[in-house]
Every structure is written in C-alpha cells, then in structure tokens.
Design a protein around this motif. Structure first.
Motif, short mmCIF file in Angstrom:
data_model
loop_
_atom_site.label_atom_id
_atom_site.label_comp_id
_atom_site.label_asym_id
_atom_site.label_seq_id
_atom_site.Cartn_x
_atom_site.Cartn_y
_atom_site.Cartn_z
N ALA A 22 0.83 -1.21 0.00
CA ALA A 22 0.00 0.00 0.00
C ALA A 22 0.87 1.26 0.00
O ALA A 22 0.60 2.22 -0.74
CB ALA A 22 -0.92 -0.01 1.22
N LEU A 23 1.93 1.26 0.81
CA LEU A 23 2.83 2.41 0.84
C LEU A 23 3.53 2.56 -0.50
O LEU A 23 3.66 3.68 -1.04
CB LEU A 23 3.84 2.23 1.97
N PHE A 24 3.99 1.46 -1.08
CA PHE A 24 4.66 1.47 -2.39
C PHE A 24 3.74 2.07 -3.45
O PHE A 24 4.15 2.94 -4.23
CB PHE A 24 5.06 0.04 -2.76
N VAL A 25 2.49 1.61 -3.51
CA VAL A 25 1.56 2.05 -4.55
C VAL A 25 1.24 3.54 -4.40
O VAL A 25 1.17 4.27 -5.40
CB VAL A 25 0.27 1.20 -4.50
N ASP A 29 1.90 6.30 -7.18
CA ASP A 29 0.85 7.20 -7.67
C ASP A 29 1.29 8.67 -7.56
O ASP A 29 1.10 9.46 -8.49
CB ASP A 29 -0.43 7.02 -6.83
N GLY A 30 1.90 9.01 -6.43
CA GLY A 30 2.28 10.40 -6.20
C GLY A 30 3.38 10.89 -7.13
O GLY A 30 3.51 12.10 -7.35
N ASN A 31 4.16 9.97 -7.70
CA ASN A 31 5.28 10.37 -8.55
C ASN A 31 5.06 10.06 -10.03
O ASN A 31 5.97 10.26 -10.84
CB ASN A 31 6.56 9.70 -8.05
N LEU A 32 3.89 9.62 -10.41
CA LEU A 32 3.58 9.40 -11.82
C LEU A 32 3.71 10.67 -12.66
O LEU A 32 4.15 10.61 -13.81
CB LEU A 32 2.16 8.82 -11.98
N PRO A 33 3.36 11.86 -12.15
CA PRO A 33 3.46 13.06 -13.00
C PRO A 33 4.88 13.52 -13.30
O PRO A 33 5.06 14.38 -14.17
CB PRO A 33 2.73 14.14 -12.17
N THR A 34 5.90 12.97 -12.65
CA THR A 34 7.26 13.51 -12.75
C THR A 34 7.74 13.73 -14.19
O THR A 34 8.14 14.84 -14.54
CB THR A 34 8.25 12.61 -11.99
N PRO A 35 7.71 12.71 -15.07
CA PRO A 35 8.20 12.96 -16.43
C PRO A 35 7.19 13.69 -17.32
O PRO A 35 7.51 14.06 -18.45
CB PRO A 35 8.45 11.54 -16.97
N LEU A 36 5.97 13.91 -16.80
CA LEU A 36 4.93 14.54 -17.60
C LEU A 36 4.85 16.04 -17.39
O LEU A 36 4.09 16.74 -18.11
CB LEU A 36 3.56 13.91 -17.27
N TYR A 37 5.58 16.58 -16.41
CA TYR A 37 5.49 18.01 -16.14
C TYR A 37 5.86 18.85 -17.36
O TYR A 37 5.25 19.89 -17.63
CB TYR A 37 6.39 18.40 -14.96
N SER A 38 6.87 18.41 -18.13
CA SER A 38 7.25 19.17 -19.33
C SER A 38 6.12 19.16 -20.36
O SER A 38 5.91 20.13 -21.08
CB SER A 38 8.54 18.60 -19.93
N VAL A 39 5.38 18.04 -20.45
CA VAL A 39 4.24 17.94 -21.36
C VAL A 39 3.14 18.91 -20.93
O VAL A 39 2.57 19.65 -21.75
CB VAL A 39 3.70 16.50 -21.40
N TYR A 40 2.84 18.92 -19.63
CA TYR A 40 1.82 19.84 -19.11
C TYR A 40 2.24 21.29 -19.31
O TYR A 40 1.42 22.15 -19.65
CB TYR A 40 1.59 19.58 -17.61
N ARG A 41 3.53 21.56 -19.09
CA ARG A 41 4.01 22.94 -19.22
C ARG A 41 3.84 23.43 -20.65
O ARG A 41 3.43 24.58 -20.89
CB ARG A 41 5.47 23.02 -18.79
N GLU A 42 4.12 22.58 -21.61
CA GLU A 42 3.97 22.95 -23.02
C GLU A 42 2.50 23.10 -23.39
O GLU A 42 2.13 24.02 -24.13
CB GLU A 42 4.64 21.88 -23.89
N ARG A 43 1.66 22.24 -22.85
CA ARG A 43 0.23 22.27 -23.22
C ARG A 43 -0.52 23.39 -22.52
O ARG A 43 -1.35 24.07 -23.13
CB ARG A 43 -0.40 20.92 -22.86
N GLY A 149 11.24 2.74 -3.51
CA GLY A 149 10.84 1.93 -4.67
C GLY A 149 9.62 2.50 -5.36
O GLY A 149 9.57 2.58 -6.60
N GLY A 150 8.62 2.89 -4.58
CA GLY A 150 7.43 3.50 -5.18
C GLY A 150 7.74 4.81 -5.87
O GLY A 150 7.24 5.09 -6.97
N SER A 151 8.59 5.63 -5.24
CA SER A 151 8.98 6.91 -5.83
C SER A 151 9.75 6.71 -7.13
O SER A 151 9.66 7.51 -8.06
CB SER A 151 9.84 7.71 -4.84
N ALA A 152 10.54 5.63 -7.20
CA ALA A 152 11.29 5.33 -8.43
C ALA A 152 10.38 4.75 -9.50
O ALA A 152 10.50 5.08 -10.69
CB ALA A 152 12.41 4.34 -8.12
N ALA A 153 9.47 3.87 -9.09
CA ALA A 153 8.59 3.22 -10.06
C ALA A 153 7.64 4.20 -10.74
O ALA A 153 7.31 4.04 -11.92
CB ALA A 153 7.80 2.11 -9.38
N GLY A 154 7.20 5.23 -10.01
CA GLY A 154 6.26 6.20 -10.57
C GLY A 154 6.76 6.86 -11.85
O GLY A 154 6.13 6.74 -12.92
N PRO A 155 7.90 7.57 -11.80
CA PRO A 155 8.39 8.21 -13.04
C PRO A 155 8.80 7.21 -14.11
O PRO A 155 8.67 7.49 -15.30
CB PRO A 155 9.59 9.05 -12.56
#
Length: 394
Positions: A22-25, A29-43, A149-155
């Motif tokens: 549960a902690l891992f997931v 979840d909390g770090n899924l947006p990490t590589p997408l911030y540049s996409v959001y910034r452009e959009r 591990g969860g923080s790494a898996a997200g991005p």
C-alpha cells in the motif's frame, strides 16, 4: 512455544506485505506526474514557478495530513486510515487523468498529497507492529524500500507508458488506478486491529529525552529527501535542457535511477548489517558527491555526470534514510509510534517542499542550471553540517 511463535510470524507475514504494498503504490501514484510536467508545461503554458508550486502543493497538504492522521491511526486503527488514503489517492489519479488546465493539476496533487499524508506515518507504524520477527530494523527497511521503490517506479512507469503507448496524459494514471484499487481490496481484507481512546487533533510532540536524537535523524533524512525531491521535480527538465530531448522514457529513467540506487543500497546495507549510526554519515558524504556531479553536468553537457549524480545521490538517500528511519523506529514509544513517525516525516517533507519552491523561484529569476547550482550548494552545505553532527556523537 516455538509452534506458537511460528504461527504468529505466519499470521503477520501477509498483512506486513500488504501494508508495504500500500505504501509502495501510493508513492508510485504520487510520482507518476514527474516525467509529464514538461508535457503539461507545453500544453498549459505555465512558468517554472508554477511548475514547482504544482509539485510543492502536494507537500503543502501532505505535512498537515501527517500531523492529523499520524495520531488518528493510533486511535481508530491503521486499516481504516490506509483505506481512506487509498480511496483519496484514486480520486487524485482520476483528476490528473482528466486534467484540462493547470487548476486540475493542482486539485489532483492536493488529493494525492492528503492521501500520502494519511498513510505514510500510518504504514510505517503498522510495519513495525506487523514485522513477523519483531525486528524494527527490518521494518525500517520495508518502509524505506516501499517509499524509495514506489517513488522510483512512478516516473519510470509513467515515462515508459507515456513515451511508447497511446494517450500519454491518461494511460499512466490508468495503470496507477488499477494498482490502487487492487491494493485497497487487499487492505480491506486485513484483520481489524483492536483500537481504543477518543481522537482529538493535536500537535505531534517529541518526548524530551529523545529530542536531540530525533532532531539529528530528522535533519539527515530531510536533507537527503530534499535532494530526492529535486530529482523528482526539476532534474528531468534540467536533463531535457542539457540533452535537448523530449524523450519521456529517458527523463523518467533519470529520476527513477536515483531512487533505484537508493533501494539497492538499502538492501545491501541490511545484508552487511550496517548500523544506523554508520549508515547516516556514509550516506551524507555520498550525497555531497552526487550534488557536485549534478552541478557539473550542465557546463560539461554530460549525461554521464547526470548518471553519476543519480547513483551517488541515490546511494546517499538510501543509506541515510534507512539509518534515520531505523533510529526513529527504535526511539518511538509504542503508544505514540504513529504520532512520532508523522513528526519525523513532517520534517522530511518540509525539506522537500522548501527545495522545490526555491528551485522554481530561482529558475524563473535566473535560469534552471543556476537554480540547481544554488539549491545543490545549500543542500550540500546542510549535508556537511548534518555529517558533522552525526560524527560528533561517536
């Protein structure tokens, strides 16, 4: 007696793994947006300051949530708080997947921050209570491996899915949502633990006799996670500028690499039976080397130095955070474990928020490489200060 002990260990093993998952997931979840911030910034066309505010609002709601829910779980039970956190985490993922403008991103990050704040201290306390052999060192390892591990898996998951699959702004959150729902079902099947007492919101406090040790461990952990926050918020954009690339899989991998190194070092440190007192100074020294490599990468235009920075900074985070979490587990009185863990994590996430906000402000006023250099210098100086404090007690 031996048979009874074995039955107790067996009965705890499943719940222990479910809580760690549960902690891992939730960290994933909390770090899924990490590589997408540049996409959001452009959009959506927001500034560097707004980018880090989107990241920082997550911390801004996470900290009070830790304060409220850490003590709440001591009273109403870990299971209920974990289920509530997972439910709110699912809401955050839906908001991010449906984002039409910057306001949606803020709303999604607020939901995710409250979700993690509700569960981080709760899960850490539950892992101590459920560890099959009552080994607080192994409980600390499970906590930091789940978080790192969860923080790494997200991005990593988001970068790969967004880079190579359709619907890059929706599908990564769909993956997270499926994992969250499955985990919530597993948590709902955990046995209900005995609880007692009435809950009243109160400020977490640290017993006077452990305050010096608590402050030392908290400063060390906050420093290394401040650097972790740097890798999760702006280092992907820094790497994109350095390499002139928009490859989301590569940018997600850079962020994940730092935390993957943390996980690997944490596992090795347990096998080597490295004590918390030795792990923390070694980690702080490694962190300083990683920060120096990160600052040097931009003028050198070197991806290799970014990789070196990720590995050394990750090793520093892994060693230091493992050592400090293990120390907090040993210091915490059993009746106040959730509360004290929440106070510790509050210090950690305040460090992350301060780093993210200051980097955004400096990048808008000057440039992203300058902001990284200034913030890294402050983090490195703080790491050396914490290192001196750790060595002084030997």
């Amino acid at each position: 007696m031996t048979g009874t002990a074995e039955r107790i260990r067996t009965s705890r093993r499943g719940p222990f793994l479910v809580v760690a998952a549960a902690l891992f997931v939730l960290l994933l979840d909390g770090n899924l947006p990490t590589p997408l911030y540049s996409v959001y910034r452009e959009r959506f066309g927001f500034s560097g300051t707004e980018l880090t505010l989107i990241f920082a609002v997550y911390m801004a709601v996470l900290v009070p949530s830790l304060i409220v829910f850490g003590q709440l779980s001591d009273q109403i039970g870990r299971k209920r708080v974990l289920l509530g956190g997972l439910g709110l985490g699912a809401v955050g993922l839906i908001l991010l997947a449906a984002a039409q403008n910057t306001a949606w991103l803020f709303a999604g990050r607020i939901a995710a921050g409250i979700a993690l704040g509700a569960t981080a201290g709760t899960a850490a306390a539950a892992l101590v209570e459920l560890e099959p052999e009552d080994d607080r060192g192994k409980a600390a390892l499970a906590t930091v491996l789940a978080q790192s591990g969860g923080s790494a898996a997200g991005p990593l998951v988001a970068g790969v899915v967004a880079g190579w699959a359709p619907a890059p702004r929706q599908l990564p959150y769909g993956v997270g949502l499926v994992l969250t729902v499955v985990t919530a079902i597993a948590v709902s099947r955990l046995p209900r633990e005995p609880v007692g007492g009435r809950w009243r919101p109160q400020r977490p406090s640290v017993p006077p006799e452990i305050r010096a040790d608590f402050a030392r461990a908290s400063l060390s952990a906050a420093t290394v996670w401040a650097t972790g926050g740097l890798f999760l918020s702006v280092v992907p954009s820094y790497t994109a500028q350095l390499l002139h690339t928009h490859n989301l899989a590569l940018l997600g991998t850079v962020a994940a690499m730092m935390l993957a190194a943390a996980c690997a070092v944490q596992a090795v440190s347990v096998r080597a039976q490295l004590s918390p007192r030795r792990a923390q100074p070694a980690g702080l020294l490694s962190l300083v080397v990683g920060l120096a490599a990160l600052v040097s990468a931009f003028p050198a235009k070197s991806l290799a130095l970014v990789v070196v920075a990720a590995v050394f900074a990750g090793a520093g985070l892994g060693l230091t955070y493992f050592g400090s979490q293990a120390e907090i587990n040993h210091l915490a009185p059993s009746g106040r474990r959730g509360e004290l863990t929440a106070a510790f994590l509050t210090c950690v996430y305040l460090g992350v928020a301060a780093t993210a906000i200051s980097t955004g402000l400096l990048s808008d006023a000057y440039s992203l490489p300058t902001a990284i250099a200034v913030v890294s210098a402050v983090a490195g100086g703080t790491a050396l200060l914490a290192l001196g404090w750790q060595l002084k007690r030997r």
